[in-house]
Each structure stands twice: as structure tokens, then as C-alpha cells.
Design an enzyme around this catalytic site. Structure first.
Site, PDB file in Angstrom:
ATOM      1  N   ASP A  91       0.750  -1.272  -0.134  1.00 45.31           N
ATOM      2  CA  ASP A  91      -0.068   0.038   0.169  1.00 45.31           C
ATOM      3  C   ASP A  91       0.992   1.180   0.097  1.00 45.31           C
ATOM      4  O   ASP A  91       1.953   1.301   0.068  1.00 45.31           O
ATOM      5  CB  ASP A  91      -0.971   0.171   1.089  1.00 45.31           C
ATOM      6  CG  ASP A  91      -0.277   0.231   2.412  1.00 45.31           C
ATOM      7  OD1 ASP A  91       1.175   0.304   2.410  1.00 45.31           O
ATOM      8  OD2 ASP A  91      -0.777   0.070   3.475  1.00 45.31           O
ATOM      9  N   ASP A 335      -8.155  -7.388   0.243  1.00 42.78           N
ATOM     10  CA  ASP A 335      -7.512  -7.921   1.268  1.00 42.78           C
ATOM     11  C   ASP A 335      -8.045  -7.584   2.649  1.00 42.78           C
ATOM     12  O   ASP A 335      -9.126  -6.730   2.699  1.00 42.78           O
ATOM     13  CB  ASP A 335      -6.237  -7.055   1.343  1.00 42.78           C
ATOM     14  CG  ASP A 335      -6.291  -5.675   1.667  1.00 42.78           C
ATOM     15  OD1 ASP A 335      -6.728  -4.687   0.890  1.00 42.78           O
ATOM     16  OD2 ASP A 335      -6.020  -5.311   2.791  1.00 42.78           O
ATOM     17  N   CYS A 373     -13.281 -28.714   6.701  1.00 44.41           N
ATOM     18  CA  CYS A 373     -12.129 -27.996   6.449  1.00 44.41           C
ATOM     19  C   CYS A 373     -10.926 -28.988   6.042  1.00 44.41           C
ATOM     20  O   CYS A 373     -10.758 -29.919   7.279  1.00 44.41           O
ATOM     21  CB  CYS A 373     -11.577 -26.874   7.466  1.00 44.41           C
ATOM     22  SG  CYS A 373     -10.046 -26.045   6.980  1.00 44.41           S
ATOM     23  N   CYS A 375      -7.794 -28.345   6.043  1.00 43.11           N
ATOM     24  CA  CYS A 375      -6.526 -27.649   6.604  1.00 43.11           C
ATOM     25  C   CYS A 375      -5.716 -28.492   7.646  1.00 43.11           C
ATOM     26  O   CYS A 375      -6.449 -29.488   8.125  1.00 43.11           O
ATOM     27  CB  CYS A 375      -6.765 -26.112   7.028  1.00 43.11           C
ATOM     28  SG  CYS A 375      -7.039 -26.158   8.972  1.00 43.11           S
ATOM     29  N   CYS A 378      -7.583 -28.664  10.996  1.00 38.77           N
ATOM     30  CA  CYS A 378      -8.767 -29.295  11.197  1.00 38.77           C
ATOM     31  C   CYS A 378      -8.550 -30.789  11.081  1.00 38.77           C
ATOM     32  O   CYS A 378      -9.084 -31.578  11.563  1.00 38.77           O
ATOM     33  CB  CYS A 378      -9.605 -28.719  10.094  1.00 38.77           C
ATOM     34  SG  CYS A 378     -10.165 -27.350  10.689  1.00 38.77           S
ATOM     35  N   HIS A 404      -5.822 -21.967  10.140  1.00 37.52           N
ATOM     36  CA  HIS A 404      -7.095 -22.373   9.800  1.00 37.52           C
ATOM     37  C   HIS A 404      -7.845 -21.126   9.181  1.00 37.52           C
ATOM     38  O   HIS A 404      -8.523 -21.299   7.987  1.00 37.52           O
ATOM     39  CB  HIS A 404      -7.839 -22.962  11.080  1.00 37.52           C
ATOM     40  CG  HIS A 404      -9.450 -22.736  10.640  1.00 37.52           C
ATOM     41  ND1 HIS A 404     -10.064 -24.100   9.947  1.00 37.52           N
ATOM     42  CD2 HIS A 404     -10.472 -21.919  10.785  1.00 37.52           C
ATOM     43  CE1 HIS A 404     -11.111 -23.766   9.620  1.00 37.52           C
ATOM     44  NE2 HIS A 404     -11.542 -22.346  10.202  1.00 37.52           N
TER      45      HIS A 404
END
Ligand SMILES: [Zn+2]
Length: 438
Positions: A91, A335, A373, A375, A378, A404
Site C-alpha cells: 500500500d 485484502d 475444512c 486444513c 482441522c 485455519h
């Protein structure tokens, strides 16, 4: 072209596309994790890669204050410094500076502000913000804008929008005159860790020359390193390059639309920014305290005024359901600090709603955080264990919770892209993922 954008499929307003940046091709719509201080908090870079993060954000204000843009440039630029081979967006520093309230003073020339770290005085102008971003060396950089506060009356929002337009023109002018000063403008300018370590062993000057290359040096080194004999200038530290630009490339400067919560001012801002001419347009100044319905209304009306063949970036938004909704409206890039910040406070997003892992009811819950999930958190740990880590203030809680939440956001966007490709854009609006757990 450094940052080409191609739309592969459109379904109503939603678009599936590809944004080619010097370090990576990005599938859009894309969610960009925020890495304020050259780190996505609590997450190592290899984990980010594993999660499928295509592009991350860096904050110019923070990096300018610490470690300083000169340090980052000496370390080979932001990619090399943080060992991140995919795309980066910085930014302009404007949003952070404007968040300082009493610590800043604005005039036409720029903004004088005091560091939140030590109270020292600094000055950002469109030109110096561009210089800092060119030195940091992200793939995508942002024009210096004024983020209008909320609420603001119409006269204030208009004056602020007009200054942002003048600053956008100055940002572009400086960028066009200096864009070839980015470290990796020519591929042979990118020093590898191996080359740098060899240089540290006995040729420190070589690193300095490569890392601080001036425009003249860059143009003389523009030819591929392999075409030069080892004895030629510029060849010593550049015989290996990281997976990065293969030909002379530059950063991409995005324009930012402001105008507060006024649809007419947003339209005028869009028109003026487009007239200056940028390869992509961002919608800034939202999520600054206004009601969510108003955010959506302003986004939807502003999008109508942006060119359909250019990427559209909505800054600083939002919840999982909101990023789905904005993608369906035709936003290509988003974002937000929410997934990482919420994770550190024990607030987790799941396919069954939000989970506050600190609650006592999870103390003996053997189930995974989110049964849907995939991931690594999980797949391996129970809610009871995550709750214990959080309650014990263990560092691992921050890491696992963030893995997660980021996985959930990135997966959500993956599903959005899949849905657009299948023509199911209305279906991904039906799930209210962020509803409170019953
Ligand atoms: Zn998970």
C-alpha cells in the site's frame, strides 16, 4: 507488459481472470493475506505457500519506519528479504498515516506525521511514497491517496477526493520517471541468497552494487547474465536468479478511487482517476466505520464506473460472506486483516459459522474445528486442544488459529472461482458462513 490482465469467464457481474505480475500469475478473484511488517503474523512463508496464498500485502508505512526501505533494498528487495517468491502488493502508506489522527498534518504537498514507534517526525508525499514503494520492490504498488474519514460532510469529502486525484497524477508522474529503478527491473539484477552468501565471503562490494543498482547500471546489465562472460561488469553476483522476471519488467501502479460515502463524488473520482490512466483501479476509503449496507452500496455504484477490462481491487474488506458477495459484484482483488487478527483473538471462521474457541463449551469437545475444512489444523487437532492452547496463552494457538482462518478464506475464494467457472455464481451467495453458531 508487466502486469497483463485477462478475463477468462464472466457470469453476470462476476469475473474469473488471470493477473500476470512479474513474480507470479494470479488467479482472480483473489484474497490477499495482509503481511504488515513483511510477515503475515504467526505464519511462516512455506505455510503460506502450502495454503495457496498467491499474493500478500506489505505496508509501506511500517516497513519505512522499521527496518527502513534502504535496509530492505540492501537485502535484495522485499521478495528476497522475506524469502517470498510469489507476488507482493504494497500500500502507499496513506491509510496508516491517516489512521494516526493527532500525529499527522496534511497539506497539498503531503503529510507530516510522527512515528508511532518513537515519536520522530517524517514526511510522505506522492513522490516519496512512490520512491519508498519502488525501493521495497513489490509487484504492485499503490498511488498515494487521502483516505477520507467517516463521517465526513460533502465539502470535506469533495476536497479530499480532489486532492487524491492531484496526488494520483503526481504519483503516476514520479512512477513513470523512476519505475526502472526497481531492483528486479532486469532479471540479472536479482541476487540469490547463494550469490549473496558467496559475496559475503569475500566480495561484499558486489552485493552492494547489485542491490543498490542505479538506473544506468541496470540498463547496462539488462542483457541476460548468461550472455556475458564472467569478467564483464555486472556478471559477478548475477549468474543465478530466483524464479522471477525473465525480461525487463516494472512494477504496476494502481490508482485509487475515493469520494467518501457519496455516490456522485465516487463517480467523479473514478472518472478523474481513469483519465490519469492506470492499469488497474482500487476502491479505497471503505470499511472505515460506515454501516455494511452503505459499504456495499458504494462498492456496487463505484464498480459501474470502472473499466470492465481492468482489475478492480476493493481495499480492506471483509468477512468471508462479504468477500464472496463482492466477488459476485465483479471485484477481482481483496485484502483484509480480519482472518489473521480474529485468529489471534480466538475467533475462527468455519463452514458452520463463527467459533469463539475461548468458550468453555469447547473444553472437552473432541471434534475438529471445522469438519468440512481440509486444513492441517482441522485434520489433526480437536476443538478441546485448540481451546486449551488459547486459554493457556500458548504461542501455538496463534499459529494454528491463523492457519485455519487463512485456509478458510483462501478456500472460500477458490470455491468462488470454481463456482464462476461452472456458472453457479448465485449459489455461493446462499451460504451464510459468518452466522453465529446456535
Ligand atoms: Zn481448518
Amino acid at each position: 507488459m508487466s502486469n497483463a490482465f485477462r478475463i477468462d469467464t464472466t457470469r453476470r457481474k462476476a469475473r474469473l481472470g488471470r493477473l500476470l505480475t512479474p513474480h507470479a500469475e494470479i488467479e482472480t478473484p483473489v484474497f490477499m493475506p495482509v503481511g504488515t511488517q513483511a510477515t503475515v503474523k504467526a505464519i511462516p512463508q512455506d505455510t503460506l505457500e502450502e495454503l495457496g496464498a498467491q499474493i500478500i500485502l506489505g505496508n509501506t508505512y511500517h516497513l519505512y519506519l522499521r527496518p527502513g526501505v534502504e535496509t530492505v533494498r540492501r537485502m535484495g528487495g522485499l521478495h528476497e528479504f522475506m524469502s517470498w517468491r510469489r507476488a507482493i502488493l504494497t500500500d502507499s502508506g496513506g491509510f496508516q498515516v491517516f489512521s494516526l489522527n493527532e500525529l499527522r498534518k496534511v497539506n497539498e504537498e503531503g503529510v507530516t506525521f510522527r512515528s508511532h514507534l518513537d515519536g520522530s517526525s517524517h514526511f510522505f508525499s506522492p513522490e516519496s511514497a512512490m520512491e519508498a514503494q519502488i525501493w521495497l520492490g513489490a509487484d504492485i504498488i499503490m498511488a498515494f491517496d487521502e483516505c477520507t474519514e467517516f463521517p465526513a460532510d460533502r465539502a470535506r469529502a469533495r476536497a479530499s477526493m480532489q486532492m487524491t486525484a492531484r496526488w494520483a497524477a503526481r504519483s503516476k508522474k514520479y512512477f513513470e520517471e523512476h519505475k526502472h529503478e526497481v531492483l528486479w527491473s532486469a532479471p540479472s539484477q536479482i541476487p540469490t541468497l547463494a550469490a549473496k552468501s558467496a559475496a559475503r565471503m569475500g566480495h561484499p562490494d558486489h552485493v552492494g552494487t547489485a542491490a543498490l543498482g542505479c538506473p544506468a547500471e541496470q540498463s547496462s546489465a539488462a542483457a541476460p547474465a548468461s550472455s556475458r562472460s564472467p569478467g564483464q561488469p555486472g556478471a559477478a553476483v548475477t549468474t543465478q536468479t530466483i524464479a522471477a522476471p525473465q525480461s525487463e519488467q516494472t512494477q504496476s501502479l494502481f490508482g485509487i478511487v475515493q469520494g467518501g460515502m457519496d455516490r456522485e463524488l465516487r463517480k467523479e473520482s473514478a472518472e478523474r482517476t481513469i483519465e490519469i490512466g492506470f492499469p488497474a483501479y482500487a476502491i479505497g476509503g471503505l470499511s472505515v466505520g460506515e454501516p455494511r449496507e452503505l459499504t456495499r452500496e458504494i462498492v456496487e455504484s463505484t464498480l459501474e464506473h470502472l473499466p470492465s477490462d481492468k482489475p478492480r481491487y476493493l481495499m480492506g474488506v471483509g468477512t468471508p460472506e462479504e468477500i464472496v458477495e463482492y466477488a459476485s459484484l465483479g471485484v477481482d482483488m481483496m485484502d483484509c486483516v480480519l482472518p489473521t487478527r480474529a485468529a489471534r483473538h480466538g475467533l475462527l471462521f468455519t463452514s458452520e459459522g463463527k467459533v469463539s474457541i475461548k468458550q468453555a463449551r469447547y473444553a472437552q469437545d473432541p471434534a475438529p474445528l471445522d469438519p468440512n475444512c481440509g486444513c492441517r489444523v482441522c485434520q489433526r487437532y480437536s476443538r478441546a486442544y485448540l481451546r486449551h492452547l488459547y486459554a493457556s496463552n500458548e504461542v501455538l494457538a496463534q499459529l494454528l488459529n491463523t492457519v485455519h482462518n487463512l485456509s478458510f478464506y483462501l478456500d472460500t475464494m477458490r470455491r468462488v472461482r470454481h463456482s464462476i467457472s461452472l456458472g453457479e455464481e448465485s449459489r455461493f451467495l446462499s451460504g451464510l458462513w459468518s452466522r453465529p453458531k446456535p
